[in-house]
Enzyme design. Structure first.
Site, short mmCIF file in Angstrom:
data_model
loop_
_atom_site.label_atom_id
_atom_site.label_comp_id
_atom_site.label_asym_id
_atom_site.label_seq_id
_atom_site.Cartn_x
_atom_site.Cartn_y
_atom_site.Cartn_z
N ASP A 153 10.61 -20.48 -31.19
CA ASP A 153 11.83 -20.46 -31.71
C ASP A 153 12.21 -18.93 -29.95
O ASP A 153 11.94 -18.21 -29.75
CB ASP A 153 11.84 -19.17 -32.71
CG ASP A 153 13.29 -19.01 -32.82
OD1 ASP A 153 14.83 -18.72 -32.21
OD2 ASP A 153 13.64 -17.84 -34.06
N ASP A 173 22.82 -26.42 -8.33
CA ASP A 173 24.05 -26.12 -8.44
C ASP A 173 23.25 -28.29 -7.78
O ASP A 173 22.91 -27.89 -6.82
CB ASP A 173 25.06 -26.14 -7.33
CG ASP A 173 26.28 -26.38 -7.05
OD1 ASP A 173 26.09 -28.17 -7.28
OD2 ASP A 173 27.51 -25.53 -7.23
N HIS A 174 23.42 -28.81 -8.30
CA HIS A 174 22.51 -30.29 -8.23
C HIS A 174 23.22 -31.16 -7.07
O HIS A 174 22.83 -31.53 -6.20
CB HIS A 174 22.41 -31.11 -9.37
CG HIS A 174 23.62 -31.41 -9.63
ND1 HIS A 174 24.60 -31.82 -11.26
CD2 HIS A 174 23.59 -33.24 -9.32
CE1 HIS A 174 25.00 -32.15 -10.96
NE2 HIS A 174 25.09 -33.50 -10.01
N HIS A 201 30.21 -26.73 -7.54
CA HIS A 201 30.61 -28.19 -6.97
C HIS A 201 31.04 -28.43 -5.84
O HIS A 201 30.53 -28.31 -4.14
CB HIS A 201 30.12 -29.60 -7.45
CG HIS A 201 29.17 -29.48 -8.56
ND1 HIS A 201 27.86 -28.35 -8.53
CD2 HIS A 201 29.30 -29.62 -10.29
CE1 HIS A 201 27.28 -28.93 -10.08
NE2 HIS A 201 28.48 -30.26 -10.68
P1 NAD Z 1 20.46 -30.92 -24.72
O1 NAD Z 1 21.40 -30.06 -25.92
O2 NAD Z 1 20.31 -32.43 -24.67
O3 NAD Z 1 18.71 -30.02 -25.22
C1 NAD Z 1 19.09 -29.07 -25.19
C2 NAD Z 1 17.31 -28.31 -25.58
O4 NAD Z 1 17.43 -27.12 -26.14
C3 NAD Z 1 16.85 -29.62 -26.62
O5 NAD Z 1 15.57 -29.17 -26.64
C4 NAD Z 1 16.32 -28.43 -27.61
O6 NAD Z 1 15.47 -28.61 -29.02
C5 NAD Z 1 16.77 -26.96 -27.27
N1 NAD Z 1 17.01 -26.03 -28.39
C6 NAD Z 1 18.39 -25.78 -28.64
N2 NAD Z 1 18.73 -24.75 -29.21
C7 NAD Z 1 17.49 -24.14 -29.19
C8 NAD Z 1 16.46 -23.12 -29.86
N3 NAD Z 1 17.17 -22.02 -30.63
N4 NAD Z 1 14.92 -22.47 -29.31
C9 NAD Z 1 14.46 -23.53 -28.41
N5 NAD Z 1 15.11 -24.61 -28.28
C10 NAD Z 1 16.17 -24.68 -28.17
O7 NAD Z 1 21.34 -30.16 -24.00
P2 NAD Z 1 21.14 -30.49 -22.06
O8 NAD Z 1 22.48 -32.13 -21.75
O9 NAD Z 1 19.49 -31.06 -21.35
O10 NAD Z 1 21.44 -29.62 -20.89
C11 NAD Z 1 20.66 -27.94 -20.71
C12 NAD Z 1 21.40 -27.31 -19.47
O11 NAD Z 1 21.09 -28.14 -18.77
C13 NAD Z 1 22.57 -27.45 -20.56
O12 NAD Z 1 23.05 -25.90 -19.35
C14 NAD Z 1 23.30 -28.13 -19.55
O13 NAD Z 1 24.81 -27.18 -18.91
C15 NAD Z 1 22.74 -28.30 -18.54
N6 NAD Z 1 23.56 -29.48 -17.04
C16 NAD Z 1 22.87 -30.69 -17.92
C17 NAD Z 1 22.96 -31.57 -17.27
C18 NAD Z 1 22.76 -32.85 -17.71
O14 NAD Z 1 22.62 -34.16 -16.85
N7 NAD Z 1 21.75 -33.58 -18.95
C19 NAD Z 1 23.58 -31.96 -15.93
C20 NAD Z 1 23.23 -30.59 -15.81
C21 NAD Z 1 23.40 -29.56 -15.91
#
Ligand code: NAD
Length: 500
Positions: free
Chosen positions: A88, A180-181, A243
């Protein structure tokens, strides 16, 4: 770092059950492992809310590697380095348990106290996690400690400053790796090499020989299930602040005196400082916004942006941006850098086109057949390569000129680019090389540029929305942005360019 280039560290991934971790991070770590770049001395703690055993987590990791199309040799050994902590993010007791687990793994694998904290979670957790890492003692280590943080880095300058202050209580600037991928993409990294390793280009890389530069990043997808986030962001914050401006900075920067992180970053920062401020009524002369309507794409009916899940029926959020950036310095005065990016467009493609000025006198002039300018095209994705468009004699009788193309293509496979970007960036972070990550000054300057445009847009509703069809090139006003300067967007098809 060990002598053979292998890295040893404990990597904690916050958000380990999420999309990013599964689609990008696990497959990228696996590739590093297969290449021998992760030594046996590495461990990963996956941190997320859901309860999972280590075994269940390891199965998830294996599955994500296989789904990424890897051949999966040595996968059991790779996955055995992964551990899971149900967490948490707001509870100190949970961090205490995490700290104990980290210490144990550190001893077990001999990791020398090196720690990487990768925040792959919703951005509202970035600040609180960084504060807890410090207050609950996870950053008290003998080795290095590094924080990798995903986008978005704030929502505007004010929130970015607040987030940065929270992070900086626990990590110094050189310990923060802001992802910044795009900076991990092969052909984005190639911009510097093309410019600075070729006597052919660098002398011409200025306002005497270049007429304009065009940077396009287009997607065919709509917002899909990201409507809630996108409503607070829009294309300007989602793509331009990071980007697009990063690519412009690499194109426009002065040659660094050395290829070190500090030198490269300081040249990029000077570009951001030279960006002409655009605000108030001026915004409509430099920027165009769009939002997609309903229509057909690849034979399928697709909804309008306003009909996507979690999107306001009267949304004023832009899904398309085109802009003209001016860099007011000696090298670039007078040369527009046009950028455009959007969703639900006709093609998925990222490319840069450098248009050189016309020769002073066209000896090969023919009515209705203008001589093409020289173009250098950097294909970033899905194709990866460079094409250089020149004029040469048309075969046969006579002396007519015709366009010829010199091309270099990386062997790119669709969709493989982004995981590789994460692979490069993760490895850079393990080696302590922050060159391809955004420095705070770059983030702050780009937000202050973008905030003025969003201020103007938020104060006026665009009554023309939706103003472009799925599968199109975006709103007509984006073409006018260039035509009023006497230019037009170049269209790249199968590595060939045409005027549009
Ligand atoms: P997601 O919603 O798929 O995953 C979120 C994760 O956070 C999960 O593992 C969830 O269990 C965990 N989580 C959420 N609330 C929680 C809490 N209170 N305590 C503990 N764990 C908790 O999100 P994502 O798509 O993987 O994106 C994550 C980050 O990466 C974001 O900031 C997003 O903007 C960034 N991002 C994602 C992508 C992508 O391709 N998915 C690309 C660029 C940037």
């Amino acid at each position: 770092m060990s002598q053979n280039g292998e890295q040893k560290s404990l990597i904690m991934i916050f958000g380990a059950t999420g999309d990013l971790a599964n689609r990008k991070l696990f497959p990228s770590l696996y590739r590093l492992f297969r290449k021998g770049l992760l030594s046996d001395r590495f461990a990963v703690i996956g941190v997320a809310r859901r309860p999972l055993t280590n075994e269940q987590f390891q199965e998830n990791v294996k599955k994500s590697v296989v789904e990424a199309g890897e051949n999966a040799g040595g996968i059991a050994e790779f996955a055995s380095h992964f551990y899971y902590h149900s967490h948490d993010v707001t509870d100190s007791a949970s961090y205490a348990a995490l700290k104990g687990m980290a210490k144990e793994l550190d001893n077990h694998y001999g990791l020398g106290g090196n720690r990487i904290f990768y925040l792959a979670m919703a951005p509202e957790f970035f600040g609180p996690i960084a504060l807890h890492l410090k207050s609950d003692g996870l950053t008290d280590v003998q080795g290095f400690k590094r924080l990798v943080i995903e986008k978005p880095f704030g929502h505007d300058l004010e929130s970015a400053i607040e987030l940065n202050e929270q992070i900086r209580t626990a990590f110094s600037e050189d310990e923060v790796y802001r992802i910044d991928h795009y900076l991990g993409k092969q052909m984005v990294q190639n911009i510097e090499v093309i410019r600075f390793a070729n006597a052919l280009f660098e002398p011409l890389w200025n306002n005497r020989y270049i007429s304009n530069i065009q940077v396009t990043s287009s997607e065919t997808l709509g917002v899909e299930e990201r409507g809630r986030y996108y409503e607070t962001s829009g294309a300007l914050r989602d793509m331009v602040q990071n980007h697009m401006l990063q690519m412009v900075a690499l194109l426009a920067m002065e040659p660094p005196i050395k290829l070190t992180t500090d030198e490269i970053r300081s040249e990029k920062i000077r570009v951001f400082r030279s960006l002409r401020t655009i605000e108030g009524e001026e915004v409509s002369n430099y920027f165009v916004r769009g939002q997609y309507g309903a229509g057909t794409l690849d034979g399928k009916e697709v909804p309008s942006y306003r009909d996507e899940p979690n999107v306001d029926k009267n949304s004023n959020t832009e899904t398309y941006v085109a802009g003209k950036l001016m860099i007011d310095n000696q090298r670039w005065a007078g040369v527009p850098f046009y950028i455009r990016t959007g969703k639900r467009l006709g093609a998925k493609s990222t490319k840069i086109i450098v248009q050189f000025k016309d020769v002073p006198m066209n000896l090969y002039y023919q009515p209705n057949k203008p001589l093409n300018p020289n173009l250098l095209v950097i294909h970033i994705q899905p194709e990866e390569g460079i094409t250089l468009h020149l004029n040469a004699k048309k075969a046969g009788q006579g002396m007519d000129a015709t366009e010829v193309k010199l091309s270099f293509a990386n062997n790119a496979i669709n969709e493989m680019n982004t995981p590789e970007a994460y692979e490069l960036l993760l490895y850079d972070c393990m080696r302590g090389d922050a060159t391809n990550f955004a420095h705070w000054d770059e983030v702050a300057l780009s937000w202050s540029f973008v905030d003025k445009i969003s201020d103007a847009w938020e104060s006026t509703k665009d009554e023309s929305f939706p103003n472009y069809e799925p599968g199109s090139r975006g709103p007509a006003a984006a073409d006018e942005l260039l035509s009023k300067d006497g230019f037009f967007w170049w269209r790249v098809r199968d590595l060939k360019v045409e005027r549009c």
